[in-house]
Design a protein around this motif. Structure first.
Motif: not given
Length: 277
Positions: A72-84
């Motif tokens: 879950g923590s890694f997925a959260a980091l992957a999300l905030v690495g996406q474009d807005r």
């Protein structure tokens, strides 16, 4: 020393212990404490003599890559690495997939000024796949697209908000992992609009009837009127606007918004560290 002798020694120590009542010594004198320290030293040497591992301690941390919370923590980091993406133009093209998303505020609504134009989402969420064990994004359906489209509509109805003041990120994830990923996002950011944070809850409600269920008006609908099903005149506010604004101030004092990417990374590292202990 063979096992029989060890067994006899253990029995003898138990017998000695049984003869000592609890709190038998009362208030300790310096001499009594000295004798207790000597006994403790003997017991320590016995442990060291009988087991080569007796002096070893538990490690300060343990890393388990199979821990779902760690994913879950890694997925959260992957999300905030996406474009807005601007919410105002969200919707085309339609896409397959379920997963997690975050909504960001960049406007000038006064109660949210500390949050505006930061890396701190005002709301996070997840969507489940159409088929629980879907293997492909097509099998997952279009739930992630659909949920963000619904949120876009709700924000657009609010009289105190502008759709142009919102952006979003989203990430399609493997089926079944969206729950732990959402939990990690909520734990990391404590988003203002999420019901778990209990401040401006109500944004995620999907049109339940205030008449038939005798609900009070949610804090979100009190601050941001415009959804017809929530604007019924007979419905009372759960909290008045001034109370909600004070709760927002307290929330930001207790959990200051994460302002930039460096702070996001530090928050992620703290979350991973907590998962490995």
């Amino acid at each position: 020393m063979d096992p029989t002798e060890l067994k006899a020694l253990a029995r003898r120590l138990e017998e000695v212990l049984s003869t000592i009542p609890e709190n038998a010594l009362g208030e300790l004198t310096r001499g009594t404490q000295t004798h207790l320290d000597q006994i403790d030293g003997v017991l320590t040497r016995i442990r060291d003599r009988l087991s080569p591992h007796a002096a070893a301690q538990e490690p300060p941390s343990f890393f388990d890559p199979a821990d779902p919370r760690l994913f879950g923590s890694f997925a959260a980091l992957a999300l905030v690495g996406q474009d807005r993406h601007p919410m105002a133009s969200f919707g085309r093209p339609k896409f397959y997939g379920s997963g997690i998303y975050a909504i960001y505020y960049i406007g000038d609504f006064e109660p949210y000024h500390l949050l505006s134009r930061t890396e701190h989402p005002i709301y996070v969420g997840k969507t489940d796949p159409a088929e629980p064990h879907a293997k492909s994004t097509r099998e997952q359906g279009t739930s992630l697209w659909g949920r963000l489209t619904k949120h876009k509509s709700n924000i657009g109805l609010a009289s105190t908000l502008r759709l142009e003041d919102f952006e979003c990120r989203y990430l399609v994830v493997a089926s079944g992992w969206q729950i732990t990923a959402e939990s990690a996002l909520i734990g990391m950011f404590k988003p203002l609009w999420n019901k778990e944070t209990k401040v401006v809850l109500g944004f995620g409600k999907h049109g339940d009837s205030a008449d038939t269920r005798k609900n009070t008006r949610s804090p979100w609908d009190t601050l941001h009127p415009g959804r017809k099903w929530a604007d019924n005149e007979a419905t009372k506010n759960r909290f008045e606007k001034q109370v909600i604004e004070e709760r927002i101030k307290k929330h930001f004092a207790d959990s200051p918004p994460i302002r930039d990417a460096d702070q996001v990374l530090r928050a992620f590292l703290r979350s991973v560290s907590n998962r490995t202990k």
